[in-house]
Design a protein around this motif. Sequence first.
Motif, PDB file in Angstrom:
ATOM      1  N   ASN A 357      54.101  14.987  25.538  1.00 43.22           N
ATOM      2  CA  ASN A 357      55.239  14.079  25.439  1.00 43.22           C
ATOM      3  C   ASN A 357      56.159  14.435  24.276  1.00 43.22           C
ATOM      4  O   ASN A 357      57.351  14.137  24.310  1.00 43.22           O
ATOM      5  N   GLU A 358      55.611  15.076  23.254  1.00 47.34           N
ATOM      6  CA  GLU A 358      56.380  15.424  22.069  1.00 47.34           C
ATOM      7  C   GLU A 358      56.659  16.936  22.056  1.00 47.34           C
ATOM      8  O   GLU A 358      55.915  17.706  22.656  1.00 47.34           O
ATOM      9  N   SER A 370      56.168  18.288  12.133  1.00 51.23           N
ATOM     10  CA  SER A 370      56.648  16.913  12.227  1.00 51.23           C
ATOM     11  C   SER A 370      55.826  16.022  11.302  1.00 51.23           C
ATOM     12  O   SER A 370      54.819  16.456  10.727  1.00 51.23           O
ATOM     13  N   ARG A 372      54.267  13.467  12.476  1.00 46.59           N
ATOM     14  CA  ARG A 372      53.260  12.813  13.316  1.00 46.59           C
ATOM     15  C   ARG A 372      51.859  13.209  12.851  1.00 46.59           C
ATOM     16  O   ARG A 372      51.613  14.377  12.532  1.00 46.59           O
TER      17      ARG A 372
END
Length: 397
Positions: A357-358, A370, A372
């Motif tokens: 999804n990323e 990132s 995340r």
Amino acid sequence: MTHAGSDAVSYARHHGGKTAAESGDRIVWVKLSLAFLPLATPVSDAKVLTGRQKPLTEVAIIFAELQTRDGFTGVGFSYSKRAGGQGIYAHACELADALLGEDPNDISKIYTKLLWAGASVGRSGMAVQAISPFDIALWDMKARRAGLPLAKLFGAHRDSVQCYNTSGGFLHTPLDQVLKNVAISRDNGIGGIKIKVGQPDTAEDLRRLSAVRQALGDDFPLMVDANQQWDRETAIRMGRKMEAFNLVWIEEPLDAYDVEGHAALASALDTPIATGEMLTSFREHEQLILGHASDVVQPDAPRVGGITPFLQIMDLAARHGRKLAPHFAMEIHLHLAAAYPIEPWLEHFEWLNPLFNEQLELRDGRMWISDRPGLGFSLSEQARKWTVLTSETGQRP
């Protein structure tokens, strides 16, 4: 006289606390999935043009999803090209039960346990590639638990890694399209270009290389990859002819296990030699590094058994002053390369993008970490749609 271990237990209980063993979280659920990612165009490198392999049409991906009693999760994956995906998945299913009840923070202990669980099929190749998705998922979970990107958990030396593209320069691609791909990659912020060589007609290799170098200019980082298809005599002749192209490296000029040949080539040429992507254990990389067989080491975490052995390879390579350029799987290798003390390279392949999804951020010639936590990815609906087999063990809390 009391033992140190019993002293620790007595102290913890006297003060109303628990030992780490008593309070630690536990793995309670493991899910494995086998998916096949189709490629839009069949891909050919030198192994295809020499008749040793068929064009690549899909990539098998083996996902592991873990969850603990306290609700922490982790995701990891391994992969295989052309053959072996079903076998890796089957062996991973055999190992999955061994994770249940283990403290997910004890990654080295779990790795050793899984290695012994499959010891009858060896400690390299498919045997460790089946451990990779578990090991990577455990590291992903550990970093998520800490609220940190995985690179920061390791202790990053940088927040971005210089990045080169490979996918636009395969041998099935006509030269005019390669040149278009090169221009697109530069416009998109890539930091280097690698093209494939090693076909039977060495003059054609030089023609394509000359055209790409002219398009890029003299100083833009350019690499070539022969995919193990030269013998020693051809490698030295081609290596000398390619000295004029100011290459960052010549990759896999010889058979992956020809340590002696690679060492002789590295000694004879000014252009650095890169290899290691096909090796599937720490010990194989140890032979390569200690044998002075390459200037640039190219380990692949899913192939060597996961992040745990990859960290051992990194440590040995750094101590011997080698450059690092991990193979494929940039979603994992960005974090590892960021933690390497010597400026590394990251290989850009967009093939795996639909699985998550990323996406990663590419700009100014570099791939950026990132904020995340963990690896920073979750599985997409498309990944679920491409899944053909699943297996679960344990109970989700």
